[in-house]
Design a protein around this motif. Structure first.
Motif, short mmCIF file in Angstrom:
data_model
loop_
_atom_site.label_atom_id
_atom_site.label_comp_id
_atom_site.label_asym_id
_atom_site.label_seq_id
_atom_site.Cartn_x
_atom_site.Cartn_y
_atom_site.Cartn_z
N VAL A 168 0.87 -1.18 0.00
CA VAL A 168 0.00 0.00 0.00
C VAL A 168 0.91 1.22 0.00
N THR A 169 0.37 2.34 -0.45
CA THR A 169 1.14 3.57 -0.44
C THR A 169 0.91 4.31 0.87
N ARG A 170 1.79 5.27 1.16
CA ARG A 170 1.68 6.04 2.38
C ARG A 170 0.33 6.73 2.52
N ASP A 171 -0.18 7.24 1.39
CA ASP A 171 -1.42 8.02 1.45
C ASP A 171 -2.68 7.17 1.31
N ALA A 172 -2.53 5.84 1.30
CA ALA A 172 -3.70 4.96 1.23
C ALA A 172 -4.55 5.11 2.49
N ALA A 173 -5.84 4.97 2.34
CA ALA A 173 -6.73 5.07 3.50
C ALA A 173 -6.46 3.93 4.47
N ARG A 174 -6.43 4.27 5.74
CA ARG A 174 -6.21 3.25 6.77
C ARG A 174 -7.26 2.15 6.70
N ALA A 175 -8.51 2.54 6.50
CA ALA A 175 -9.59 1.55 6.42
C ALA A 175 -9.41 0.63 5.23
N GLY A 176 -8.92 1.16 4.11
CA GLY A 176 -8.68 0.33 2.93
C GLY A 176 -7.58 -0.69 3.17
N ALA A 177 -6.54 -0.28 3.89
CA ALA A 177 -5.46 -1.22 4.22
C ALA A 177 -5.98 -2.32 5.13
N ALA A 178 -6.85 -1.97 6.06
CA ALA A 178 -7.43 -2.97 6.96
C ALA A 178 -8.27 -3.98 6.18
N ARG A 179 -9.04 -3.49 5.22
CA ARG A 179 -9.86 -4.40 4.39
C ARG A 179 -8.98 -5.34 3.58
N LEU A 180 -7.87 -4.80 3.04
CA LEU A 180 -6.95 -5.62 2.25
C LEU A 180 -6.34 -6.72 3.11
N MET A 181 -5.94 -6.38 4.32
CA MET A 181 -5.39 -7.37 5.23
C MET A 181 -6.40 -8.46 5.57
N ALA A 182 -7.63 -8.04 5.85
CA ALA A 182 -8.68 -8.99 6.21
C ALA A 182 -9.00 -9.90 5.02
N LYS A 219 -0.89 -10.44 7.91
CA LYS A 219 -0.56 -9.87 9.20
C LYS A 219 0.08 -8.50 9.07
N ARG A 220 0.72 -8.25 7.92
CA ARG A 220 1.37 -6.96 7.71
C ARG A 220 1.47 -6.67 6.21
N LEU A 221 1.65 -5.40 5.90
CA LEU A 221 1.80 -4.96 4.52
C LEU A 221 3.03 -4.10 4.40
N ALA A 222 3.71 -4.20 3.26
CA ALA A 222 4.81 -3.28 2.98
C ALA A 222 4.20 -1.96 2.51
N VAL A 223 4.78 -0.87 2.98
CA VAL A 223 4.32 0.47 2.58
C VAL A 223 5.37 1.06 1.65
N VAL A 224 4.92 1.57 0.51
CA VAL A 224 5.86 2.09 -0.49
C VAL A 224 5.56 3.54 -0.81
N SER A 232 1.22 -3.07 10.25
CA SER A 232 0.75 -4.36 10.77
C SER A 232 -0.68 -4.23 11.28
N ARG A 233 -1.25 -5.37 11.64
CA ARG A 233 -2.59 -5.33 12.24
C ARG A 233 -2.58 -4.48 13.50
N GLY A 234 -1.51 -4.63 14.30
CA GLY A 234 -1.41 -3.84 15.52
C GLY A 234 -1.35 -2.35 15.25
N ASP A 235 -0.63 -1.97 14.18
CA ASP A 235 -0.56 -0.55 13.81
C ASP A 235 -1.95 0.00 13.49
N LEU A 236 -2.72 -0.78 12.75
CA LEU A 236 -4.06 -0.33 12.35
C LEU A 236 -5.00 -0.22 13.55
N LEU A 237 -4.71 -1.00 14.59
CA LEU A 237 -5.55 -0.95 15.79
C LEU A 237 -5.21 0.22 16.71
#
Length: 202
Positions: free
Chosen positions: A83-97, A102-107, A118-123
């Motif tokens: 995901v990119t830095r400016d991606a929506a937090r909620a969108g990253a959570a949906r992608l993980m689910a 458990k985690r995504l690389a941010v580019v 990570s999941r913990g970061d999103l929480l």
């Protein structure tokens, strides 16, 4: 007041990674040392080429012969889910689910590794204070109501649960306000007690 809406707001900026040539044992040691289950694999130019995880390494531990798979570049899963830095937090959570990650690389915009989330970061948004949530909610309410109308709506937040009460002039606003409130970072639920009718000055 930080709104925690994008990946950049919650991500870990210092991330442990390996290059394509990292040896199997070095990968295992890095995972053990940093207590992580996956590592992004970066190319020479810093581009996120893939991810090597415990699942990629387990066949070797089980004694399964995986020929020509001894380095991160050979073992990794590619392309990396990013995901990119400016991606929506909620969108990253949906992608993980959706992908059970458990985690995504941010580019960055050019695909260079910028960090990880990570999941913990999103929480982290769940730790946002009730006062902070309530302040943003009041701004949200004011954006959808006139000053007189917003004066008739009171917002209280307890443990992330929003308790708006008062009156709204139009029933069509009910669903709008609930939907917008649920979109505020840190909101766990919305328990609405709003009457429909003419607002009363307070």
């Amino acid at each position: 007041m930080k709104r925690l809406r994008t990946v950049n707001d919650v991500m870990t900026h210092a991330v442990i990674s390996v290059d394509r040539g990292a040896a199997f044992k070095d990968i295992v040691e890095s995972m053990r040392q940093w207590r992580i289950s996956a590592l992004p694999v970066v190319a020479d130019d810093g581009w996120a080429a893939g991810v090597v995880s415990e699942a990629d390494l387990l066949p070797k531990a089980q004694g399964v012969d995986v020929p020509r798979a001894v380095t991160a570049g050979q073992l990794m899963t590619a392309p990396a889910v990013t995901v990119t830095r400016d991606a929506a937090r909620a969108g990253a959570a949906r992608l993980m689910a959706r992908d059970n990650l458990k985690r995504l690389a941010v580019v960055d915009g050019d695909g260079r590794l910028a960090g990880g989330v990570s999941r913990g970061d999103l929480l982290k948004v769940c730790l946002r204070s009730d006062e902070d949530i309530a302040e943003e909610l009041r701004e949200v309410v004011m954006a959808h109501l006139t000053p007189d109308e917003s004066a008739a709506v009171r917002v209280h937040v307890s443990n992330g649960v929003v308790h708006p009460d008062g009156s709204i002039p139009d029933a069509s606003l009910f669903d709008v306000l609930v939907r917008v409130a649920r979109g505020v970072p840190g909101v766990v639920d919305v328990a609405v007690r709003l009457d429909v009718g003419s607002p009363t000055r307070r």
